[in-house]
Design a protein around this motif. Structure first.
Motif: not given
Length: 254
Positions: A180-197
């Protein structure tokens, strides 16, 4: 036909890939049938909750009804992810870029101009076994092999669809990236808040359901069955083999 499939694949890529929630819940929370009814209405306000077989009231392997619901929820999400990959893979394998001539053959015995299923048939047995070994590894990691920190199984209150971090795992740490999210790019899925996820996970469920219908439609059409919408494509890639016997070119018990 190949141009049509290429446009379908590229145009649908954003619709079939959605961000998923990475972090597990702080405390295990098992979903009930009432929770599913609410979620179903959010996913599809027209159909809503639909369980004609009463599966949400069953008890699989002594897990209890809530554990069974967790199992079914996780299974649907996982099947949807596989279907999304399969649908886009079928479209990609029908294009000249993949099925055409290659300077370097992608595998021993490669033959250009084959349909997606024929390409699988042509892969040597050892190559297929390597693929299934990778699938088994990912499956074991997804089930919490090695007891990663914070992991709670989906039948015991863990989040359905959650896949633990796997970077550095495997023999000698040979797995270098997370699934999941292998490259952890800026603005990627990991930057979403709880509601976005949460929105992303709901979109993933709906996209997965559509993909399951989509890949079964492609396989049915390849076998000569009538599928409205794509049945009129005269040069749709056909397949004379059996899609339910994946090792038919190597061995078969049937």
């Amino acid at each position: 036909m190949k141009t049509t499939l290429a446009a379908l694949a590229l145009g649908s890529a954003s619709a079939f890939v959605a961000p998923s929630t990475q972090s597990a819940r702080v405390a295990p929370v098992q979903e009930s049938k009432d929770d599913l009814a609410v979620l179903a209405k959010e996913l599809n306000p027209i159909i809503g909750f639909w369980d004609p077989l009463g599966a949400t009231g069953l008890d699989f392997w002594g897990l209890g009804t809530e554990g069974t619901i967790g199992y079914l929820r996780h299974a649907e999400i996982k099947h949807g992810r596989v279907a999304m990959a399969a649908f886009l893979g079928f479209c990609a394998q029908s294009t000249p870029l993949v099925s055409g001539e290659h300077t370097f053959a992608p595998y021993k015995g490669y033959v250009a101009g084959c349909t997606p299923q024929e390409q699988w048939d042509n892969i040597p047995l050892y190559g297929k076994l390597q693929i299934f070994t990778l699938i088994g590894m990912l499956e074991s990691y997804g089930e919490g092999a090695g007891s990663p920190d914070g992991y709670v199984h989906y039948t015991k209150g863990g989040q359905p669809g959650f896949f633990p971090e796997i970077a550095g795992r495997g023999g000698g740490g040979q797995v270098g990236l997370n699934l999941w999210n292998p490259f952890d790019l800026p603005g990627g899925p990991s930057s979403l808040d709880a509601a976005g996820k949460e929105r992303g996970l709901k979109a993933e469920v709906n996209n997965g359901r559509l993909a399951m219908i989509g890949i079964l439609s492609l396989l049915s059409e390849s076998k000569g069955l009538i599928v409205p919408g794509i049945d009129s494509l005269a040069d749709f890639p056909k397949y004379a083999g059996d899609v339910m016997v994946p090792f038919s070119n190597d061995f078969s018990f049937f």
